[in-house]
Design a protein around this motif. Structure first.
Motif, PDB file in Angstrom:
ATOM      1  N   ASN A  74       0.862  -1.126  -0.037  1.00  0.00           N
ATOM      2  CA  ASN A  74      -0.150   0.059   0.110  1.00  0.00           C
ATOM      3  C   ASN A  74       0.705   1.063  -0.089  1.00  0.00           C
ATOM      4  O   ASN A  74       0.643   2.180  -0.805  1.00  0.00           O
ATOM      5  N   VAL A  75       1.936   1.192   0.737  1.00  0.00           N
ATOM      6  CA  VAL A  75       2.733   2.503   1.088  1.00  0.00           C
ATOM      7  C   VAL A  75       3.573   2.700  -0.298  1.00  0.00           C
ATOM      8  O   VAL A  75       3.663   3.665  -0.662  1.00  0.00           O
ATOM      9  N   LEU A  76       3.940   1.538  -1.001  1.00  0.00           N
ATOM     10  CA  LEU A  76       4.743   1.736  -2.244  1.00  0.00           C
ATOM     11  C   LEU A  76       4.037   2.172  -3.310  1.00  0.00           C
ATOM     12  O   LEU A  76       4.414   2.952  -4.017  1.00  0.00           O
ATOM     13  N   ASN A  77       2.439   1.799  -3.286  1.00  0.00           N
ATOM     14  CA  ASN A  77       1.730   2.238  -4.181  1.00  0.00           C
ATOM     15  C   ASN A  77       1.555   3.937  -3.996  1.00  0.00           C
ATOM     16  O   ASN A  77       1.421   4.527  -5.009  1.00  0.00           O
ATOM     17  N   THR A  78       1.331   4.257  -2.815  1.00  0.00           N
ATOM     18  CA  THR A  78       1.291   5.726  -2.559  1.00  0.00           C
ATOM     19  C   THR A  78       2.564   6.497  -3.154  1.00  0.00           C
ATOM     20  O   THR A  78       2.164   7.607  -3.668  1.00  0.00           O
ATOM     21  N   PHE A  79       3.834   6.017  -2.599  1.00  0.00           N
ATOM     22  CA  PHE A  79       4.818   6.379  -3.257  1.00  0.00           C
ATOM     23  C   PHE A  79       4.830   6.747  -4.978  1.00  0.00           C
ATOM     24  O   PHE A  79       5.098   7.635  -5.281  1.00  0.00           O
ATOM     25  N   GLU A  80       4.512   5.484  -5.478  1.00  0.00           N
ATOM     26  CA  GLU A  80       4.328   5.835  -6.886  1.00  0.00           C
ATOM     27  C   GLU A  80       3.448   6.780  -7.564  1.00  0.00           C
ATOM     28  O   GLU A  80       3.875   7.683  -8.546  1.00  0.00           O
ATOM     29  N   LEU A 129       4.627  10.291  -6.855  1.00  0.00           N
ATOM     30  CA  LEU A 129       5.840  10.655  -7.811  1.00  0.00           C
ATOM     31  C   LEU A 129       5.440  10.828  -9.274  1.00  0.00           C
ATOM     32  O   LEU A 129       5.584  11.688  -9.843  1.00  0.00           O
ATOM     33  N   ARG A 130       4.360  10.048  -9.625  1.00  0.00           N
ATOM     34  CA  ARG A 130       3.833  10.158 -11.028  1.00  0.00           C
ATOM     35  C   ARG A 130       3.153  11.574 -11.221  1.00  0.00           C
ATOM     36  O   ARG A 130       3.297  12.120 -12.299  1.00  0.00           O
ATOM     37  N   LEU A 131       2.755  12.096 -10.127  1.00  0.00           N
ATOM     38  CA  LEU A 131       2.097  13.527 -10.064  1.00  0.00           C
ATOM     39  C   LEU A 131       2.931  14.266  -9.675  1.00  0.00           C
ATOM     40  O   LEU A 131       2.576  15.695  -9.673  1.00  0.00           O
ATOM     41  N   ASN A 132       4.360  14.116  -9.941  1.00  0.00           N
ATOM     42  CA  ASN A 132       5.467  15.245  -9.561  1.00  0.00           C
ATOM     43  C   ASN A 132       5.143  15.815  -8.145  1.00  0.00           C
ATOM     44  O   ASN A 132       5.705  16.801  -7.952  1.00  0.00           O
ATOM     45  N   ILE A 133       4.533  15.046  -7.270  1.00  0.00           N
ATOM     46  CA  ILE A 133       4.548  15.302  -5.798  1.00  0.00           C
ATOM     47  C   ILE A 133       5.785  14.824  -5.243  1.00  0.00           C
ATOM     48  O   ILE A 133       6.036  13.911  -5.488  1.00  0.00           O
ATOM     49  N   ILE A 173      11.693   1.725  -2.556  1.00  0.00           N
ATOM     50  CA  ILE A 173      11.053   2.280  -3.673  1.00  0.00           C
ATOM     51  C   ILE A 173      12.037   2.333  -4.975  1.00  0.00           C
ATOM     52  O   ILE A 173      11.914   2.674  -6.166  1.00  0.00           O
ATOM     53  N   ASP A 174      13.131   1.461  -4.810  1.00  0.00           N
ATOM     54  CA  ASP A 174      14.278   1.117  -5.782  1.00  0.00           C
ATOM     55  C   ASP A 174      14.581   2.516  -6.480  1.00  0.00           C
ATOM     56  O   ASP A 174      14.940   2.655  -7.681  1.00  0.00           O
ATOM     57  N   ALA A 175      15.403   3.419  -5.642  1.00  0.00           N
ATOM     58  CA  ALA A 175      15.727   4.890  -5.938  1.00  0.00           C
ATOM     59  C   ALA A 175      17.291   4.407  -6.511  1.00  0.00           C
ATOM     60  O   ALA A 175      17.632   3.364  -6.177  1.00  0.00           O
TER      61      ALA A 175
END
Ligand code: ADP
Length: 257
Positions: free
Chosen positions: A113-119, A122-126, A161-163
């Motif tokens: 869930n939290v990984l989905n939130t990160f993705e 980030l997709r929204l440039n936030i 998050i595989d940064a």
């Protein structure tokens, strides 16, 4: 590096008297917003909640008990986010808050869930702003629910998050062959390729009164990154715009890679 986690310590965010260093925070927000505009995905792991809370409550040091510290963190966290919100909005940058406890990362469903939130952020440039959820982490189960410090939290997040890169900003130019606060002849090590017991022996003592980790926890973070075949840069966050120079190679720190 496209996806970058940046960790700032209390020493970067606050003055010695515990007051927020608004110039540094503004420069940090300006810099990170610029990186997002260049197309990079940025995650900020920010300490400072307890430091800010202490200042607001006019306390001179951390209270002894963990519940009291959690209360201070709760006060400080909202203030810290308010300041970030204000400064980032000047640069048109949106932010989201993610407060983590260890179980969030340990249990597969909450982890996903939290990984989905990160993705999605980030997709929204936030820019997600991450901290440990100090008010929730249970003290009796200390090592089960707490990360201990944001140094290791930032590495765990970067790995999850595989940064490509973790940039850790501290109050020192990098990792030295011995503690430079104690030894005048300490020499900066520009590149570390593996972390051994010898490496840990070079790190001594905690730095500032309000910071918690010292160099040991930074080395533990570097260990997590190296094991995951990822890079970590440790550099001086006094002027956070140093991040631009670190990324184009015109400023130095210690590269763990
Ligand atoms: P922050 O608040 O930015 O997380 P800390 O104060 O926790 O920073 O950690 C940085 C401090 O670690 C330095 O200021 C220094 O006093 C201490 N330190 C101990 N050993 C070393 C070393 N070998 N190289 C660099 N710093 C060291």
């Amino acid at each position: 590096a496209k996806r970058i986690v940046i960790k700032v310590g209390t020493s970067t965010l606050t003055h010695d008297n515990g007051k927020l260093n608004l110039q540094a925070i503004d420069q940090l927000c300006y810099t990170l917003s610029g990186l997002v505009n260049e197309g990079k995905e940025i995650v900020l792991v920010s300490s400072g909640a307890i430091g800010v809370g202490l200042g607001l409550l006019r306390l001179h040091e951390r209270p002894a008990s963990i519940p009291e510290q959690q209360a201070v963190a709760s006060v400080g966290q909202t203030q810290l986010m308010t300041v970030y919100q204000q400064r980032f909005s000047v640069y048109g940058q949106k932010i989201g808050q993610i407060l983590l406890t260890h179980d969030v990362v340990d249990y597969p469903i909450s982890r996903q869930n939290v990984l989905n939130t990160f993705e999605n952020l980030l997709r929204l440039n936030i820019i997600p702003i991450v901290n440990e959820n100090d008010a929730v982490a249970v003290d009796e189960l200390d090592h089960h629910t707490r990360f201990g410090d944001n140094d290791q939290l930032s590495a765990i997040v970067a790995r999850a998050i595989d940064a490509d890169l973790l940039i850790m900003l501290s109050d020192i130019d990098g990792f030295y062959d011995k503690n430079p606060r104690k030894c005048d002849d300490a020499v900066l090590i520009e590149r570390v390729t593996e972390i051994s017991e010898e490496t840990f022996k070079r790190a001594g003592g905690r730095g500032t009164k309000l910071g918690t980790g010292g160099m040991i926890t930074k080395l533990k973070a570097a260990e997590i990154m190296l094991k995951a075949k990822k890079a970590m840069l440790l550099a001086n966050g006094e002027n956070p715009s140093i991040i631009f120079k670190l990324l184009d190679g015109t400023a130095l720190g210690t590269l763990f890679k």
